[in-house]
Write an enzyme that holds these catalytic residues in place. Sequence first.
Site, short mmCIF file in Angstrom:
data_model
loop_
_atom_site.label_atom_id
_atom_site.label_comp_id
_atom_site.label_asym_id
_atom_site.label_seq_id
_atom_site.Cartn_x
_atom_site.Cartn_y
_atom_site.Cartn_z
N ASP A 157 -0.25 -5.63 -3.66
CA ASP A 157 -0.71 -4.32 -3.16
C ASP A 157 0.22 -3.77 -2.09
OD1 ASP A 157 -2.89 -4.73 -4.78
OD2 ASP A 157 -4.38 -4.56 -3.17
N HIS A 216 -2.83 1.99 -6.23
CA HIS A 216 -3.64 1.52 -5.10
C HIS A 216 -4.23 2.72 -4.34
CE1 HIS A 216 -5.02 -1.43 -2.30
NE2 HIS A 216 -4.08 -1.27 -1.37
N HIS A 231 -3.21 4.87 2.14
CA HIS A 231 -4.05 3.69 2.39
C HIS A 231 -5.17 4.05 3.36
CE1 HIS A 231 -4.99 -0.57 2.84
NE2 HIS A 231 -4.14 -0.79 1.85
N HIS A 284 0.50 -9.33 -1.13
CA HIS A 284 1.12 -8.08 -0.66
C HIS A 284 2.64 -8.25 -0.63
CE1 HIS A 284 -3.02 -7.95 0.77
NE2 HIS A 284 -2.92 -6.64 0.71
#
Length: 249
Positions: A60, A111, A115, A206
């Site tokens: 991610d 994603h 964010h 990640h």
Amino acid sequence: MPPSFGPSPVRRAAAVLTPPAAVVATAHIAPAATWLPVVRRRVPRLAGVGHPSHVALTFDDGPDPDSTPRFLDALEELGVRATFFVLGDGAVRHPSVVRETFRRGHELAVHGWSHDRPWLPAPADDVRALLRAAGVVRDLTGRRPLWYRPPYGILTSGRWAAARAAGMRPVLWTAWGRDWTAGATAASVRSAVAAGLRGGGTVLLHDTDRMSAPGCWRATLGALPGIVHGCRRAGLAVGPLAEHGVHRR
Ligand SMILES: [Zn+2]
């Protein structure tokens, strides 16, 4: 960065949702560590449970021009392909990294555009953001992305609907490396993954420190060979979600 251990997001009504979304929306007021076991039990495909002889490897928060190429090299050396859940605003800033990820045989997924946390319901914004992010991935790779994983694992009803509108299936994870923390080491990431991983599982890691402690991607990178070899020793193949045996819709 997956978990949400900060203040609880706005509570959403679950009564009118479809059963899987209800599970998630009810749960999103609690830390992911609390509600994910419920998702795994009640909606295993949403948690990324696939074929029992396969493990899906996912990353991610990228793309990151400093760290993502290191992961591409390491994965190539290991002979492994993975799924990269990219952020739309990063993909437009670093399109060559996305193209290179795809060129190396990896799967690109979404994603989100940025964010962020869904503090307030914004279904129209959710649709716009996911269509935009999916469009960027499609334009850079020539493939429509199939998977969506919301930031912090917070899947509201609006984001669920937006993913479906953009033709993507929401997927969370069954095991993580806790690789976003400042104290993460290759050994700690390996052991966190091993503690939660079974055949059919989906591993969350990640490939950037964009949302994590500075430099912590190095711990993830260092843990990769051990994770992959550990799976192989257990008779498990490692690959992208596309080969994981979960239904697309
Ligand atoms: Zn994230």
